[in-house]
Write a protein that holds these residues in place. Structure first.
Motif, PDB file in Angstrom:
ATOM      1  N   SER A 156      41.165  40.366  28.227  1.00 28.86           N
ATOM      2  CA  SER A 156      40.537  39.866  27.008  1.00 28.86           C
ATOM      3  C   SER A 156      39.867  41.005  26.231  1.00 28.86           C
ATOM      4  CB  SER A 156      39.527  38.772  27.343  1.00 28.86           C
ATOM      5  OG  SER A 156      38.463  39.329  28.091  1.00 28.86           O
ATOM      6  N   ASP A 157      39.369  42.007  26.926  1.00 27.17           N
ATOM      7  CA  ASP A 157      38.713  43.125  26.258  1.00 27.17           C
ATOM      8  C   ASP A 157      38.752  44.367  27.166  1.00 27.17           C
ATOM      9  OD1 ASP A 157      37.180  44.879  24.812  1.00 27.17           O
ATOM     10  OD2 ASP A 157      35.568  43.436  24.397  1.00 27.17           O
ATOM     11  N   PRO A 158      39.921  45.022  27.212  1.00 27.61           N
ATOM     12  CA  PRO A 158      40.109  46.129  28.159  1.00 27.61           C
ATOM     13  C   PRO A 158      39.138  47.289  27.946  1.00 27.61           C
ATOM     14  CG  PRO A 158      42.207  45.485  27.166  1.00 27.61           C
ATOM     15  CD  PRO A 158      41.136  44.741  26.433  1.00 27.61           C
ATOM     16  N   VAL A 159      38.768  47.552  26.701  1.00 33.89           N
ATOM     17  CA  VAL A 159      37.884  48.684  26.423  1.00 33.89           C
ATOM     18  C   VAL A 159      36.499  48.421  27.013  1.00 33.89           C
ATOM     19  CG1 VAL A 159      36.771  50.044  24.606  1.00 33.89           C
ATOM     20  CG2 VAL A 159      39.170  49.355  24.368  1.00 33.89           C
ATOM     21  N   ARG A 160      36.000  47.233  26.727  1.00 28.10           N
ATOM     22  CA  ARG A 160      34.699  46.831  27.246  1.00 28.10           C
ATOM     23  C   ARG A 160      34.718  46.774  28.771  1.00 28.10           C
ATOM     24  NH1 ARG A 160      30.973  41.779  26.062  1.00 28.10           N
ATOM     25  NH2 ARG A 160      29.309  42.469  27.448  1.00 28.10           N
ATOM     26  N   ALA A 161      35.790  46.176  29.333  1.00 29.85           N
ATOM     27  CA  ALA A 161      35.915  46.068  30.787  1.00 29.85           C
ATOM     28  C   ALA A 161      35.874  47.452  31.413  1.00 29.85           C
ATOM     29  CB  ALA A 161      37.198  45.336  31.159  1.00 29.85           C
ATOM     30  N   SER A 162      36.588  48.367  30.807  1.00 30.60           N
ATOM     31  CA  SER A 162      36.630  49.748  31.279  1.00 30.60           C
ATOM     32  C   SER A 162      35.247  50.361  31.359  1.00 30.60           C
ATOM     33  CB  SER A 162      37.443  50.572  30.277  1.00 30.60           C
ATOM     34  OG  SER A 162      38.506  51.164  30.894  1.00 30.60           O
ATOM     35  N   ARG A 163      34.474  50.139  30.296  1.00 30.37           N
ATOM     36  CA  ARG A 163      33.132  50.707  30.225  1.00 30.37           C
ATOM     37  C   ARG A 163      32.249  50.127  31.329  1.00 30.37           C
ATOM     38  NH1 ARG A 163      32.612  50.234  24.560  1.00 30.37           N
ATOM     39  NH2 ARG A 163      31.522  48.283  24.956  1.00 30.37           N
ATOM     40  N   ILE A 164      32.371  48.819  31.531  1.00 28.08           N
ATOM     41  CA  ILE A 164      31.556  48.151  32.551  1.00 28.08           C
ATOM     42  C   ILE A 164      31.923  48.643  33.951  1.00 28.08           C
ATOM     43  CG2 ILE A 164      31.146  45.906  33.649  1.00 28.08           C
ATOM     44  CD1 ILE A 164      31.334  44.706  30.771  1.00 28.08           C
ATOM     45  N   LEU A 165      33.241  48.746  34.186  1.00 27.59           N
ATOM     46  CA  LEU A 165      33.690  49.199  35.506  1.00 27.59           C
ATOM     47  C   LEU A 165      33.274  50.648  35.749  1.00 27.59           C
ATOM     48  CD1 LEU A 165      37.238  47.546  35.670  1.00 27.59           C
ATOM     49  CD2 LEU A 165      35.111  46.778  36.736  1.00 27.59           C
ATOM     50  N   GLU A 166      33.328  51.446  34.709  1.00 27.15           N
ATOM     51  CA  GLU A 166      32.909  52.847  34.831  1.00 27.15           C
ATOM     52  C   GLU A 166      31.438  52.944  35.226  1.00 27.15           C
ATOM     53  OE1 GLU A 166      33.566  55.964  35.780  1.00 27.15           O
ATOM     54  OE2 GLU A 166      35.320  55.601  34.522  1.00 27.15           O
ATOM     55  N   ARG A 167      30.634  52.087  34.619  1.00 27.56           N
ATOM     56  CA  ARG A 167      29.208  52.065  34.948  1.00 27.56           C
ATOM     57  C   ARG A 167      28.978  51.660  36.411  1.00 27.56           C
ATOM     58  NH1 ARG A 167      26.934  48.389  30.830  1.00 27.56           N
ATOM     59  NH2 ARG A 167      28.066  49.478  29.198  1.00 27.56           N
ATOM     60  N   ALA A 188      50.001  49.693  31.986  1.00 25.57           N
ATOM     61  CA  ALA A 188      49.061  50.578  31.306  1.00 25.57           C
ATOM     62  C   ALA A 188      47.676  50.513  31.942  1.00 25.57           C
ATOM     63  CB  ALA A 188      48.970  50.204  29.824  1.00 25.57           C
ATOM     64  N   GLN A 189      47.325  49.321  32.439  1.00 20.99           N
ATOM     65  CA  GLN A 189      46.001  49.176  33.042  1.00 20.99           C
ATOM     66  C   GLN A 189      45.809  50.085  34.249  1.00 20.99           C
ATOM     67  OE1 GLN A 189      45.023  45.131  33.832  1.00 20.99           O
ATOM     68  NE2 GLN A 189      44.977  44.568  31.681  1.00 20.99           N
ATOM     69  N   LEU A 190      46.909  50.393  34.915  1.00 22.52           N
ATOM     70  CA  LEU A 190      46.803  51.248  36.101  1.00 22.52           C
ATOM     71  C   LEU A 190      46.354  52.653  35.738  1.00 22.52           C
ATOM     72  CD1 LEU A 190      49.786  50.479  38.471  1.00 22.52           C
ATOM     73  CD2 LEU A 190      47.424  49.741  38.639  1.00 22.52           C
ATOM     74  N   THR A 191      46.689  53.089  34.541  1.00 23.80           N
ATOM     75  CA  THR A 191      46.283  54.430  34.150  1.00 23.80           C
ATOM     76  C   THR A 191      44.985  54.436  33.350  1.00 23.80           C
ATOM     77  OG1 THR A 191      47.729  54.259  32.234  1.00 23.80           O
ATOM     78  CG2 THR A 191      48.597  55.428  34.136  1.00 23.80           C
ATOM     79  N   SER A 192      44.709  53.343  32.633  1.00 21.07           N
ATOM     80  CA  SER A 192      43.552  53.387  31.736  1.00 21.07           C
ATOM     81  C   SER A 192      42.269  52.870  32.391  1.00 21.07           C
ATOM     82  CB  SER A 192      43.842  52.592  30.466  1.00 21.07           C
ATOM     83  OG  SER A 192      44.043  51.241  30.791  1.00 21.07           O
ATOM     84  N   LEU A 193      42.376  52.059  33.426  1.00 17.62           N
ATOM     85  CA  LEU A 193      41.160  51.495  34.024  1.00 17.62           C
ATOM     86  C   LEU A 193      40.603  52.414  35.103  1.00 17.62           C
ATOM     87  CD1 LEU A 193      41.896  47.702  34.561  1.00 17.62           C
ATOM     88  CD2 LEU A 193      40.313  48.716  32.913  1.00 17.62           C
ATOM     89  N   PRO A 194      39.262  52.471  35.193  1.00 21.85           N
ATOM     90  CA  PRO A 194      38.657  53.258  36.268  1.00 21.85           C
ATOM     91  C   PRO A 194      38.711  52.491  37.587  1.00 21.85           C
ATOM     92  CG  PRO A 194      36.959  52.294  34.868  1.00 21.85           C
ATOM     93  CD  PRO A 194      38.270  51.874  34.299  1.00 21.85           C
ATOM     94  N   LEU A 195      39.706  52.804  38.415  1.00 15.04           N
ATOM     95  CA  LEU A 195      39.938  52.054  39.647  1.00 15.04           C
ATOM     96  C   LEU A 195      39.880  52.962  40.865  1.00 15.04           C
ATOM     97  CD1 LEU A 195      43.117  50.007  38.612  1.00 15.04           C
ATOM     98  CD2 LEU A 195      40.739  49.203  38.628  1.00 15.04           C
ATOM     99  N   ASP A 196      39.344  52.427  41.970  1.00 17.12           N
ATOM    100  CA  ASP A 196      39.460  53.116  43.246  1.00 17.12           C
ATOM    101  C   ASP A 196      40.685  52.626  44.007  1.00 17.12           C
ATOM    102  OD1 ASP A 196      36.847  54.667  43.403  1.00 17.12           O
ATOM    103  OD2 ASP A 196      36.140  52.649  42.913  1.00 17.12           O
ATOM    104  N   THR A 197      40.952  51.329  43.887  1.00 16.55           N
ATOM    105  CA  THR A 197      41.949  50.698  44.740  1.00 16.55           C
ATOM    106  C   THR A 197      42.741  49.659  43.955  1.00 16.55           C
ATOM    107  OG1 THR A 197      40.592  50.996  46.716  1.00 16.55           O
ATOM    108  CG2 THR A 197      42.205  49.227  46.807  1.00 16.55           C
TER     109      THR A 197
END
Ligand code: C2E
Ligand code: MG
Ligand code: MG
Ligand code: MG
Length: 290
Positions: A156-167, A188-197
């Motif tokens: 729904s909001d990948p940019v915002r989600a990214s920021r929250i996950l990064e925090r 694309a989410q696999l490369t753009s999201l801050p993920l450990d696993t």
């Protein structure tokens, strides 16, 4: 006939409304009567034979219906916003697991607890503060907490989600993408999201032994996650053949009925008095109630 069809639709709509109303009642009763239960399912490191962590899975204990699985109520909980108070109750059971003497004696002192987040929670600006407060309340380091978010929650909001996950990651909390390969599977989410696993969805594992084409898809998804240097957990593993195949592909972490169904903490400690089966075929710990 036309009339019959119309009757059918309104009848099934009424039935749907009844089910939703029923689920909401179950939730409200569980909240009022402390009926939230935390079940745990091990995430097994098949190289070392230890549990890397445990996913906390919610159940509702109802006086009439007994244990109710999330399939019955999670959607309604998310839609009504009742997921937040439910989740707080779950956290108050899940976090003490990290300091439980029986758990520490059996599984060591660095296993994780992994909790699911709904999209509504993810977008709630108070989430991180709530999580940090819960960790402090239960005296657990943030580094032993993992959150699981789904692709659809992020969509729904990948940019915002990214920021929250990064925090969250900056605060030491680990982030996992759940159910990857179900739904839209935006690569694309696999490369753009801050993920450990990345947790690979059960649907990609289902029938993999009899359908060679499914095996190609699973192998490719595993390889992709490995190339991107994400940790990989394969979910829904139910048999030894699949464990063996995944091990050949270099997968280290597996979650599935082959090792254990979700169960209460006390049962888990009892059931895993002995080391996990790594070498013996068919040595499945499959007899617990899920
Ligand atoms: P999930 O997060 O993907 O959790 C894994 C689900 O797969 C669990 O179902 C687990 O029992 C099941 N599972 C694990 N291994 C196997 C296997 O080998 N075979 C089969 N057939 N199933 C397996 P469960 O506990 O019924 O939970 C269903 C979903 O409900 C979860 O899927 C998650 O999306 C949601 N859920 C559960 N607890 C929570 C919660 O506290 N908060 C939120 N937001 N969602 C939750
Ligand atoms: Mg999950
Ligand atoms: Mg999952
Ligand atoms: Mg799932």
């Amino acid at each position: 006939s036309d009339v019959g069809t119309r009757c059918y639709y309104s009848e099934s709509l009424r039935q749907w409304e009844r089910q939703q109303g029923h689920a909401e009642q179950l939730i409200r009763a569980a909240l009022a009567n402390a009926g939230v239960r935390c079940f745990l399912q091990p995430i097994v490191d098949i190289v070392s034979g230890t549990a890397r962590g445990f996913e906390a899975l919610m159940r509702l204990e109802d006086p009439d219906e007994g244990l109710v699985n999330p399939g019955t109520f999670i959607e309604v909980a998310e839609r009504t916003g009742l997921i937040s108070p439910l989740w707080e109750m779950l956290m108050d059971q899940a976090l003490p697991v990290l300091n439980d003497p029986g758990m520490l004696a059996r599984f060591g002192d660095d296993f994780l607890i992994s909790v699911n987040l709904s999209s509504r929670q993810l977008m709630d600006s108070r989430l991180l503060d709530l999580m940090l407060a819960a960790c402090e309340r239960h005296a657990v380091p943030q580094s032993r907490l993992q959150v699981e978010v789904t692709e659809s929650a992020v969509l729904s909001d990948p940019v915002r989600a990214s920021r929250i996950l990064e925090r969250m990651r900056a605060a030491g909390i680990q982030v996992a993408m759940d159910d990857f390969g179900s739904g839209y599977s935006s690569l694309a989410q696999l490369t753009s999201l801050p993920l450990d696993t990345v947790k690979i969805d059960r649907s990609l594992v289902l029938d993999v032994d009899t359908l060679p084409r499914k095996q190609h898809v699973l192998a490719a998804v595993v390889a992709l996650c490995q190339r991107l240097e994400h940790g990989v957990v394969v979910e829904g593993v139910e048999d030894w053949e699949t464990v063996t195949m995944l091990r050949e592909w270099g997968v280290r972490e597996i979650q599935g009925f082959f090792y254990a169904r979700p169960m209460p903490m006390a049962q888990l400690i009892k059931q895993f008095e002995l080391p996990l089966p790594l070498a013996a075929a068919g040595a499945s710990a499959n007899d617990a109630a899920g």
